[in-house]
Each structure stands twice: as structure tokens, then as C-alpha cells.
Design a protein around this motif. Structure first.
Motif, PDB file in Angstrom:
ATOM      1  N   GLU A   1      12.691  15.127 -15.788  1.00 21.37           N
ATOM      2  CA  GLU A   1      13.999  15.005 -16.437  1.00 21.37           C
ATOM      3  C   GLU A   1      14.664  13.680 -16.089  1.00 21.37           C
ATOM      4  OE1 GLU A   1      16.220  18.343 -15.234  1.00 21.37           O
ATOM      5  OE2 GLU A   1      15.124  19.796 -16.503  1.00 21.37           O
ATOM      6  N   ILE A   2      14.530  13.274 -14.792  1.00 19.04           N
ATOM      7  CA  ILE A   2      15.119  11.986 -14.378  1.00 19.04           C
ATOM      8  C   ILE A   2      14.455  10.833 -15.121  1.00 19.04           C
ATOM      9  CG2 ILE A   2      15.352  10.407 -12.423  1.00 19.04           C
ATOM     10  CD1 ILE A   2      15.685  12.916 -10.650  1.00 19.04           C
ATOM     11  N   ASP A   3      13.084  10.893 -15.220  1.00 24.34           N
ATOM     12  CA  ASP A   3      12.375   9.829 -15.936  1.00 24.34           C
ATOM     13  C   ASP A   3      12.772   9.796 -17.404  1.00 24.34           C
ATOM     14  OD1 ASP A   3      11.115   9.235 -13.572  1.00 24.34           O
ATOM     15  OD2 ASP A   3       9.329  10.433 -14.004  1.00 24.34           O
ATOM     16  N   GLU A   4      12.904  11.001 -17.992  1.00 27.37           N
ATOM     17  CA  GLU A   4      13.298  11.061 -19.392  1.00 27.37           C
ATOM     18  C   GLU A   4      14.702  10.503 -19.593  1.00 27.37           C
ATOM     19  OE1 GLU A   4      12.712  11.759 -23.371  1.00 27.37           O
ATOM     20  OE2 GLU A   4      11.278  11.968 -21.720  1.00 27.37           O
ATOM     21  N   ASN A   5      15.629  10.897 -18.684  1.00 24.90           N
ATOM     22  CA  ASN A   5      17.002  10.367 -18.768  1.00 24.90           C
ATOM     23  C   ASN A   5      17.022   8.856 -18.567  1.00 24.90           C
ATOM     24  OD1 ASN A   5      18.052  12.915 -19.197  1.00 24.90           O
ATOM     25  ND2 ASN A   5      18.259  13.334 -17.019  1.00 24.90           N
ATOM     26  N   LYS A   6      16.172   8.378 -17.597  1.00 29.85           N
ATOM     27  CA  LYS A   6      16.101   6.933 -17.367  1.00 29.85           C
ATOM     28  C   LYS A   6      15.560   6.213 -18.595  1.00 29.85           C
ATOM     29  CE  LYS A   6      14.736   5.786 -13.262  1.00 29.85           C
ATOM     30  NZ  LYS A   6      13.834   5.549 -12.133  1.00 29.85           N
ATOM     31  N   LYS A   7      14.517   6.826 -19.205  1.00 30.67           N
ATOM     32  CA  LYS A   7      13.950   6.228 -20.412  1.00 30.67           C
ATOM     33  C   LYS A   7      14.986   6.184 -21.528  1.00 30.67           C
ATOM     34  CE  LYS A   7      10.096   6.660 -23.629  1.00 30.67           C
ATOM     35  NZ  LYS A   7       8.943   7.488 -24.038  1.00 30.67           N
ATOM     36  N   GLN A   8      15.702   7.297 -21.715  1.00 32.22           N
ATOM     37  CA  GLN A   8      16.742   7.322 -22.743  1.00 32.22           C
ATOM     38  C   GLN A   8      17.830   6.310 -22.448  1.00 32.22           C
ATOM     39  OE1 GLN A   8      18.138  11.324 -23.058  1.00 32.22           O
ATOM     40  NE2 GLN A   8      16.220  12.122 -23.908  1.00 32.22           N
ATOM     41  N   PHE A   9      18.161   6.189 -21.143  1.00 33.55           N
ATOM     42  CA  PHE A   9      19.199   5.227 -20.765  1.00 33.55           C
ATOM     43  C   PHE A   9      18.764   3.791 -21.092  1.00 33.55           C
ATOM     44  CE2 PHE A   9      20.914   2.408 -17.422  1.00 33.55           C
ATOM     45  CZ  PHE A   9      22.257   2.493 -17.763  1.00 33.55           C
ATOM     46  N   PHE A  10      17.498   3.461 -20.691  1.00 33.41           N
ATOM     47  CA  PHE A  10      17.012   2.113 -20.973  1.00 33.41           C
ATOM     48  C   PHE A  10      16.863   1.888 -22.478  1.00 33.41           C
ATOM     49  CE2 PHE A  10      15.298   2.276 -16.512  1.00 33.41           C
ATOM     50  CZ  PHE A  10      16.104   1.252 -16.044  1.00 33.41           C
ATOM     51  N   ASP A  11      16.438   2.937 -23.216  1.00 34.44           N
ATOM     52  CA  ASP A  11      16.342   2.807 -24.675  1.00 34.44           C
ATOM     53  C   ASP A  11      17.700   2.541 -25.286  1.00 34.44           C
ATOM     54  OD1 ASP A  11      13.642   3.207 -24.515  1.00 34.44           O
ATOM     55  OD2 ASP A  11      13.743   5.351 -24.982  1.00 34.44           O
ATOM     56  N   SER A  12      18.720   3.296 -24.789  1.00 36.42           N
ATOM     57  CA  SER A  12      20.073   3.068 -25.305  1.00 36.42           C
ATOM     58  C   SER A  12      20.560   1.650 -24.969  1.00 36.42           C
ATOM     59  CB  SER A  12      21.023   4.108 -24.711  1.00 36.42           C
ATOM     60  OG  SER A  12      21.116   3.945 -23.312  1.00 36.42           O
ATOM     61  N   ILE A  13      20.234   1.183 -23.737  1.00 34.42           N
ATOM     62  CA  ILE A  13      20.622  -0.186 -23.362  1.00 34.42           C
ATOM     63  C   ILE A  13      19.901  -1.203 -24.251  1.00 34.42           C
ATOM     64  CG2 ILE A  13      20.445  -1.902 -21.527  1.00 34.42           C
ATOM     65  CD1 ILE A  13      20.955   0.330 -19.534  1.00 34.42           C
ATOM     66  N   HIS A  14      18.594  -0.938 -24.504  1.00 33.97           N
ATOM     67  CA  HIS A  14      17.832  -1.842 -25.365  1.00 33.97           C
ATOM     68  C   HIS A  14      18.417  -1.865 -26.775  1.00 33.97           C
ATOM     69  CE1 HIS A  14      14.431  -4.119 -26.802  1.00 33.97           C
ATOM     70  NE2 HIS A  14      14.168  -3.195 -27.724  1.00 33.97           N
ATOM     71  N   ASP A  15      18.766  -0.657 -27.292  1.00 30.70           N
ATOM     72  CA  ASP A  15      19.385  -0.583 -28.628  1.00 30.70           C
ATOM     73  C   ASP A  15      20.715  -1.328 -28.649  1.00 30.70           C
ATOM     74  OD1 ASP A  15      17.238   0.908 -29.402  1.00 30.70           O
ATOM     75  OD2 ASP A  15      18.241   2.840 -29.108  1.00 30.70           O
ATOM     76  N   LYS A  16      21.505  -1.152 -27.596  1.00 33.80           N
ATOM     77  CA  LYS A  16      22.785  -1.866 -27.525  1.00 33.80           C
ATOM     78  C   LYS A  16      22.563  -3.379 -27.501  1.00 33.80           C
ATOM     79  CE  LYS A  16      25.504   1.709 -25.223  1.00 33.80           C
ATOM     80  NZ  LYS A  16      26.225   2.079 -23.986  1.00 33.80           N
ATOM     81  N   ASN A  17      21.542  -3.817 -26.742  1.00 33.36           N
ATOM     82  CA  ASN A  17      21.251  -5.262 -26.698  1.00 33.36           C
ATOM     83  C   ASN A  17      20.821  -5.759 -28.072  1.00 33.36           C
ATOM     84  OD1 ASN A  17      21.838  -5.448 -23.967  1.00 33.36           O
ATOM     85  ND2 ASN A  17      19.754  -4.912 -23.354  1.00 33.36           N
ATOM     86  N   ILE A  18      20.002  -4.936 -28.753  1.00 36.75           N
ATOM     87  CA  ILE A  18      19.555  -5.340 -30.098  1.00 36.75           C
ATOM     88  C   ILE A  18      20.746  -5.433 -31.038  1.00 36.75           C
ATOM     89  CG2 ILE A  18      18.223  -4.585 -32.101  1.00 36.75           C
ATOM     90  CD1 ILE A  18      16.191  -3.407 -30.101  1.00 36.75           C
ATOM     91  N   ILE A  19      21.621  -4.412 -30.970  1.00 38.96           N
ATOM     92  CA  ILE A  19      22.816  -4.415 -31.840  1.00 38.96           C
ATOM     93  C   ILE A  19      23.689  -5.612 -31.506  1.00 38.96           C
ATOM     94  CG2 ILE A  19      24.942  -3.173 -32.348  1.00 38.96           C
ATOM     95  CD1 ILE A  19      23.276  -0.575 -31.894  1.00 38.96           C
ATOM     96  N   ARG A  20      23.843  -5.896 -30.198  1.00 42.36           N
ATOM     97  CA  ARG A  20      24.656  -7.048 -29.798  1.00 42.36           C
ATOM     98  C   ARG A  20      24.027  -8.358 -30.296  1.00 42.36           C
ATOM     99  NH1 ARG A  20      24.464  -6.163 -24.802  1.00 42.36           N
ATOM    100  NH2 ARG A  20      26.234  -4.743 -24.675  1.00 42.36           N
ATOM    101  N   ALA A  21      22.676  -8.445 -30.195  1.00 41.37           N
ATOM    102  CA  ALA A  21      21.995  -9.650 -30.664  1.00 41.37           C
ATOM    103  C   ALA A  21      22.145  -9.797 -32.179  1.00 41.37           C
ATOM    104  CB  ALA A  21      20.513  -9.597 -30.291  1.00 41.37           C
TER     105      ALA A  21
END
Length: 546
Positions: free
Chosen positions: A258-278
């Protein structure tokens, strides 16, 4: 007219007698309606009429009879139930009596249980109160003040016993020989009794040793049995621990997943935010680039228009210059030819001159016409270009104004967002400062309340200790007042058992002080009346004169 067809002879149907009856006020109306032809009336016998009525009302009468029968049966059943309801010699009555007796016994048992519960609750309440009182008393006896007071009490009793022993020793030294003989006899008797007592004790010890051996054997057997049970329990505990560890590992692995999944989702959300910001940044850059391109295109169009106007002006100047040069050459050629023509032939010269003049006029007219047409065409093209330029300039100006307006709105929106964000940050800082200030004030109030309650509790404990100490001192002073000084010394103000001065603002506690070296032992307490050394003599010996 008389009646016929089997009727008796008499008056007709409309006789005067009937008329008189109709005219009279008869309380009973006639059986037949008026104006009814009796020849058309069918007369039925009474039995037949009853039969017809019975055939018509048969279903209604049968339903009424059935309802009446059911009502009678129901009423009879109700009467029977009411009659046998209170009988006790029937199965239902006996069963009801048993149920009532059982219910009554249950109620009696419940009442007895309630009484027992109340008594047990009262007993438990008394036991709890006794336990609380004993715990409070034990806690009170375990305090440092009470321990020091009991130490003083023990010291006073020891001093009293020591004086009693000294007095007893003095009295024994003054005794006479008779007392010594009596003491010798009593000592011999005591020795004999002591020997008998030792013999009895030896026998008792032997019996006790046998009993102990028996108990040891029983305990060894119990210990063996207990070890066997402990081994079984240990095996069961090991198995349970193994199962528990397996379950814990499963839970930990599940939790890690669950922690790995949450971490993955967190990093995915950060990556999506970076893409949206870019993407947003790229859009802003593209918007800025389009604006710059628009400004450059506008400048380039203005430069092209200026270059085009300069080119047109240059072409017009060149054309004017060509025309002037051509006319000058023609004039020069004309002058040169005139001398030659005059010398050759005056007539031909005149003809040539006229012809040349004519051609010249025609050519001049043609050139002037071409120049005027060219000028008109140029002016028309220039007006069209000027009109087109004005339209394009107006469109470009409107586009530039729209872009400027959009840019101003974007800048205003950015400033508004920045001001809102800054205001939110400022409000958050102010709120945080208010919360910190409130928390500091709350901590200070809690601290003050804690010290107030501590002082009140210390005062209450001090009052309780003083009351207990006064009672003990009064009880001890009834026998003698000589040995109460340790008790009075222990009753002095200040809890903590230390040797320092009591703290007035902290409940009157008397702290202990430790040495600053590695031992950290408590510093001793010296209570001397003054120095035993002569400092003046020492100063004179060392040579000081003051």
C-alpha cells in the motif's frame, strides 16, 4: 254498464259508489293505482305469490341464515370460552396455573437476586472504600515527611528505651544477695524451661522436617507436572508466535505494498503536475512568441511599406530624369541637324523642320498623354495602396489593441492572483501568530494552574501531616515530654527531605543539593553556632594589621 265475464251483477267499475269513495277523504288508499284496467291485471294466488317471492329472495335469505348461524356459533363459542376461562381442572387451566406459578417463582428469585446484588454492591463499595482508605494511608506513610517523622518517632522511643535500660542497670547494681539468689534460681529455672522448650522445639522441628520432605516430594511431582504443562504451553505459544509472525509479515507486506502504491500514485501525481506546469509554461512561451512575432510582422510591414514608397519615388524620379535627358538630346540633335540642313538645302531643311516639328508635337503630345496616364495610374494605385494600408493598419491596430488588452487582463489576473496568494500567506501568518500567542498564553495559564493546584495539594498534605503529627506528639507526650524533640524537629516546614531552605513559591518544598563532582552525593548539613577558630589571631600571625 254492468260487469260481465263471471262477475256478479251489480254496479259498473265506474259506479257512483267508487266516485263517492274517491271524493271522500279515505285514510287507506286503494290497492291498485288509478286508471288501471282490471282486465289486464293478473291475479295470483297467495301460495304462488309466496313461492315466487321465496324463489327471488332465496340467496339473500340463505346468506342471512348463514350469517345468523355463524354469529350464533361465534357467540356460543365466546360464551363457552368465558365460561371455562377460569376453570383449573382443564389442560389449559392447569397449564396457565403452572405458567403463573413459574412466573411468580421467577419474580421471587429475581427479587432475591436483586437483594443479593444490592448487598454485594454495598459490600464491594465498602471493600473499595476500605481499599482506597488503606491505599491513601499507605501512600501517606510512604511520603518523605512521614518517613522522616517516623524516624524521629523511632529515635524518641529508642532514647526513651535507652534511658529505661540505663535506669534498670543502675537499679540492678544496687540489688542485694537475696535478689541475686532469687535471680540465680530463676535463671536455673529458666535454663531448665529453656531446655524443655528446646526439646519440644526439636521434636516439632523433626515433625516439621518430615512434613517438609513430604511437601518437597509433592512439590517435585507438581513441578514435573507443571514443567510438562509448561512445555506443552511453550510449544503452543511457539506455534502461535509463528502464526502471529506470519500474519505480521503478511500485514507488513500488505502495508508495504500500500505504501509503494501510494508512493507511486504520489510520484505520478507530481509527474502529472510537472507536465501540466510545463505545458502551461510552454503555452505562455508560445503566447509570448506569437505576440513578439506579431510585433515583428507589424514592424516588417511598416518597413516594407516605407521601402515600397521610397522605390516608387525613386522610379518616378528616374523616369523624369530619362524624359528630360531624352528631350535634351533631341533638342541638341535638332540644333546640330539645322546647321547641316541649312547648308545643304534650305527647302529640305524647312520641310524637315516642319516634319520634325510635327513629329515632335505628336511625340510630345503622346509622351505627355502617356505621362498623364501613368501619373493617373500611379495616383490611383497609390490611393488604393493608401486605402489598403489604412485598412491593414486599422486591422493591425485593432489586433494590437486586442492583444494589448488581453495582455493587460492577463497581467491584471496575475497580479490579482499574486495579491490573493500574498494575502492568504499573510492571513495564514497572522493566524499562525495568533494561534502561537494563544497557545503560549494557554501554556502559561496551564502552568500557573498547575502550580496553584500543586501549592493547594501541598498545603492540604501539609495540613494532614501536621494534624497526624500533632496527634502522635500529643500521644507520645502523655508518657513523657523529654524525648519529643526529634518529633518537633521532623515537623518543621518544608517537604522533600533536603537540607536547603524551603521554597515559598513552590508549596514550601525543601530541596536537596548535590555535589558538582562525579559522585553527585547529597551535601551534608552543618548547623554550627559559630566558628571555633580565632581569625584575628590568624591574621596577626600572618602579618595582617587590619
Amino acid at each position: 254498464m254492468q260487469a260481465r265475464f263471471g262477475r256478479r251483477s251489480g254496479l259498473s267499475k265506474e259506479s257512483t259508489g267508487m266516485k263517492d269513495c274517491e271524493k271522500d277523504d279515505v285514510p287507506y288508499p286503494p290497492l291498485l293505482p288509478r286508471k288501471v284496467n282490471l282486465q289486464e291485471v293478473t291475479i295470483i294466488p297467495h301460495n304462488e305469490w309466496e313461492r315466487i317471492r321465496g324463489s327471488l329472495d332465496k340467496l339473500t335469505r340463505e346468506a342471512a341464515a348463514l350469517r345468523a348461524e355463524r354469529t350464533a356459533k361465534r357467540r356460543m363459542h365466546t360464551q363457552s370460552q368465558n365460561l371455562v376461562k377460569h376453570w383449573t381442572n382443564t389442560y389449559a387451566g392447569m397449564k396457565e396455573q403452572k405458567l403463573k406459578a413459574k412466573q411468580k417463582r421467577g419474580e421471587e428469585l429475581e427479587a432475591e437476586r436483586q437483594i443479593l446484588d444490592v448487598e454485594e454492591e454495598l459490600h464491594k463499595e465498602g471493600e473499595r472504600k476500605k481499599a482506597i482508605e488503606s491505599a491513601k494511608q499507605y501512600q501517606f506513610y510512604q511520603t518523605e515527611r512521614v518517613k522522616s517523622f517516623h524516624s524521629g518517632l523511632l529515635l524518641s522511643r529508642v532514647m526513651k528505651e535507652r534511658d529505661a535500660q540505663i535506669q534498670y542497670k543502675k537499679n540492678t547494681e544496687k540489688s542485694d544477695k537475696k535478689w541475686e539468689e532469687q535471680l540465680k534460681l530463676s535463671s536455673e529455672k529458666a535454663i531448665k524451661e529453656e531446655k524443655e522448650k528446646e526439646e519440644k522445639q526439636r521434636q516439632a522441628r523433626l515433625a516439621l522436617a518430615k512434613d517438609h520432605l513430604k511437601q518437597i516430594k509433592e512439590r517435585e511431582e507438581e513441578e514435573k507436572e507443571r514443567k510438562k504443562n509448561e512445555e506443552k504451553d511453550s510449544e503452543e505459544i511457539k506455534r502461535q508466535n509463528l502464526l502471529y509472525e506470519i500474519e505480521v509479515k503478511k500485514k507488513l507486506s500488505k502495508k508495504q505494498k500500500e505504501i509503494d502504491e501510494n508512493k507511486k500514485q504520489f510520484f505520478d501525481s507530481i509527474h502529472d503536475k510537472n507536465i501540466i506546469r510545463a505545458i502551461e509554461q510552454q503555452q505562455e512561451e508560445e503566447e509570448d512568441e506569437r505576440t513578439m512575432k506579431f510585433i515583428k510582422a507589424k514592424k516588417r510591414l511598416m518597413q516594407m511599406r516605407q521601402d515600397k514608397e521610397a522605390e516608387i519615388q525613386r522610379l518616378m524620379e528616374e523616369r523624369k530624369e530619362r524624359i528630360n535627358n531624352f528631350l535634351t538630346e533631341l533638342m541638341q540633335q535638332k540644333l546640330d541637324n539645322e546647321d547641316f540642313i541649312i547648308a545643304r538645302d534650305v527647302a529640305e531643311a524647312e520641310a524637315e523642320r516642319e516634319k520634325a516639328e510635327k513629329e515632335k508635337n505628336e511625340k510630345t503630345q503622346a509622351e505627355l498623354k502617356a505621362i498623364s496616364e501613368h501619373r493617373a495610374t500611379v495616383m490611383k494605385n497609390k490611393e488604393e495602396e493608401e486605402r489598403q494600408r489604412k485598412i491593414e493598419s486599422k486591422e493591425q491596430l485593432l489586433a494590437l489593441l486586442e492583444a494589448d488588452k488581453l495582455f493587460q487582463e492577463l497581467e491584471k489576473e496575475k497580479k490579482l492572483k499574486a495579491s490573493i496568494k500574498q494575502q492568504e500567506i499573510q492571513d495564514a501568518h497572522v493566524q499562525k501568530m495568533a494561534v502561537n500567542k494563544f497557545n503560549a498564553r494557554q501554556l502559561k495559564e496551564e502552568d500557573l494552574e498547575y502550580w496553584r493546584l500543586t501549592e493547594a495539594l501541598a498545603a492540604e498534605k501539609e495540613e494532614e501531616f501536621q494534624k497526624y503529627a500533632r496527634e502522635v506528639i500529643a500521644c507520645e507526650s502523655e508518657s513523657t515530654k523529654k524525648y519529643t524533640y526529634p518529633l518537633v524537629r521532623a515537623v518543621q516546614e518544608g517537604v522533600g527531605g533536603g537540607h536547603g531552605p524551603p521554597f515559598v513559591g513552590r508549596g514550601g518544598i525543601r530541596p536537596s543539593y548535590q555535589a558538582t563532582d562525579a559522585t553527585g552525593i547529597q551535601l551534608p548539613f552543618y548547623n554550627s553556632q559559630g566558628s571555633k577558630f580565632d581569625f584575628q589571631k590568624s591574621k596577626r600571625r600572618l602579618g595582617f594589621t587590619w
